[in-house]
Design an enzyme around this catalytic site. Structure first.
Site, PDB file in Angstrom:
ATOM      1  N   ASP A 139       0.843  -1.189   0.000  1.00 43.54           N
ATOM      2  CA  ASP A 139       0.000   0.000   0.000  1.00 43.54           C
ATOM      3  C   ASP A 139       0.886   1.250   0.000  1.00 43.54           C
ATOM      4  OD1 ASP A 139      -2.269  -1.759   0.483  1.00 43.54           O
ATOM      5  OD2 ASP A 139      -1.449  -1.941   2.508  1.00 43.54           O
ATOM      6  N   ASP A 168      -2.940  -1.202  -4.708  1.00 44.56           N
ATOM      7  CA  ASP A 168      -3.664  -1.792  -3.579  1.00 44.56           C
ATOM      8  C   ASP A 168      -4.255  -0.653  -2.734  1.00 44.56           C
ATOM      9  OD1 ASP A 168      -4.701  -3.537  -1.747  1.00 44.56           O
ATOM     10  OD2 ASP A 168      -2.857  -4.639  -1.387  1.00 44.56           O
ATOM     11  N   ASP A 172      -3.576   1.406   4.806  1.00 41.50           N
ATOM     12  CA  ASP A 172      -4.228   0.211   5.353  1.00 41.50           C
ATOM     13  C   ASP A 172      -3.626  -0.146   6.707  1.00 41.50           C
ATOM     14  OD1 ASP A 172      -5.548   0.174   2.923  1.00 41.50           O
ATOM     15  OD2 ASP A 172      -4.962  -1.870   2.402  1.00 41.50           O
ATOM     16  N   ARG A 225     -13.923   1.484   0.247  1.00 48.02           N
ATOM     17  CA  ARG A 225     -13.067   1.473   1.437  1.00 48.02           C
ATOM     18  C   ARG A 225     -12.789   2.873   1.964  1.00 48.02           C
ATOM     19  NH1 ARG A 225      -8.866  -3.541   0.031  1.00 48.02           N
ATOM     20  NH2 ARG A 225     -10.516  -4.978  -0.575  1.00 48.02           N
TER      21      ARG A 225
END
Ligand SMILES: *[C@@H]1O[C@H](CO)[C@@H](O)[C@H](O)[C@H]1NC(C)=O
Ligand SMILES: *[C@@H]1O[C@H](CO)[C@@H](O)[C@H](O)[C@H]1NC(C)=O
Length: 331
Positions: A139, A168, A172, A225
């Site tokens: 990420d 990605d 995160d 997300r």
């Protein structure tokens, strides 16, 4: 309602002259940048607080080699690492505990270079622009098994390319990470922006952990997300979401407190979707822009987060939050 003193902070830092030479070890630079500040909001203020490299050496870096050496994960001595300009590459850099990574001026940061916090503590990232980190590198910022992380006034993006998995996540948090705050950050033009808890089958590591605050962020042209959260506890407030398919997705028993946000052209502002088990949401004063919260009601209350915070009110968010989010500090 209390008021976050962002405007006055900005006034102080913008009055400072921009240094023309890289500087090393100068308390002046640290002071001017306000970079000895500790996290002052959200879950990162708990568990002993988050001070990053406050009190440590100050080093200005402008190459990948200099940056990698300055944040060396084997060295946990406190350090403030000031990034000057854009460091490019196609790689990821592991970062050690007790570091602040600060972008100098506007537009400093990384292109194609991911940051990886793994088994570390006490880290701050401020005023950084990070773009186009490919999925091979993880990420843009991957936080694993790490505690006390504050991401503030940053910008993260890629592009909505045809392959959803080419990039990605942007930021995160996973594998039992805890006490994370992401504030005043601009997430945009990306498929899968921010994930908390990497899989439905990771209860053993994640249950009871993954406390993450998302405050005063701007999410634009993001598919999903914003965030997706499993098992953990999330607090999402004062945020503006624009052109998003799925924003807050609460799964696998996660609890989220969602307050004082505004959503414009968001298909699923708050939901529990695509999961083996549902998650929950406690919502108050949100402008869902004509869409609806469809998540089961949660058990959080305004005081259950355990820290104090200031709500703007959903009607004030659109005018205020986008222009104050992103790497706009003029250190
Ligand atoms: C790094 O910070 C931790 C607390 O987060 C502290 O226990 C540790 O001693 C620090 N390391 C150094 C080398 O100062
Ligand atoms: C609304 O958001 C979607 C993404 O969810 C986007 O494709 C579409 O262009 C947006 N509509 C407008 C009018 O901006």
């Amino acid at each position: 309602m209390k008021f976050l003193a962002v405007a006055s902070l900005l006034a102080i830092v913008s009055a400072a002259p921009t240094p023309t030479q890289p500087e090393s070890g100068t308390p002046l630079l640290a002071k001017r940048a306000g970079i000895s500040d500790a996290a002052n909001l959200g879950y990162a203020t708990l568990n002993g607080g988050t001070k990053g490299g406050a009190g440590g050496t100050v080093t200005t870096v402008s190459t990948l080699a200099q940056f990698t050496a300055a944040v060396n994960e084997k060295n946990s001595a406190p350090a403030i690492v000031v990034v000057k300009g854009v460091i490019t590459g196609n790689t990821k850099v592991r970062v050690g505990s007790n570091k602040s990574i600060i972008g100098l001026g506007q537009g400093s940061g990384f292109k194609g270079v991911g940051l990886h916090f793994r088994r570390q503590k006490n880290l701050i990232v401020r005023n950084i622009v990070s773009s186009f980190v490919e999925a091979d590198q993880g990420d843009a910022l991957k936080i694993e098994e790490s505690t006390n992380v504050w991401v503030d006034h940053c910008e993260f993006y890629s592009a909505l390319v045809s392959d959803k998995d080419f990039y990605d996540g942007l930021v995160d948090s996973s594998h039992g990470s805890d006490f994370v705050t992401i504030s005043h950050t601009f997430f945009h033009d990306h498929w899968k922006a921010s994930l908390v808890g990497h899989s439905d089958s990771n209860a053993a590591d994640d249950k009871g952990k993954l406390h993450v605050t998302y405050a005063n962020n701007y999410w634009k042209n993001v598919n999903s997300r914003g965030p997706l959260i499993r098992f953990g506890t999330g607090h999402i407030y004062n945020s503006y979401f624009e052109n998003v398919e799925s924003a807050i997705n609460t799964r696998m028993g996660a609890q989220v407190l969602v307050q004082s946000n505004a959503f414009k052209n968001v298909t699923y502002p708050v939901a529990s979707m695509y999961s083996k088990e549902v998650g929950y949401a406690t919502v108050s004063d949100n402008d869902f822009g004509g869409a609806a919260n469809t998540a089961p009601a949660g058990n959080m209350s305004p005081s259950s987060v355990g820290y104090s915070y200031s709500l703007l009110g959903s009607s004030a968010v659109a005018a205020k939050v986008p222009k104050e989010a992103g790497a706009i500090l003029t250190f």
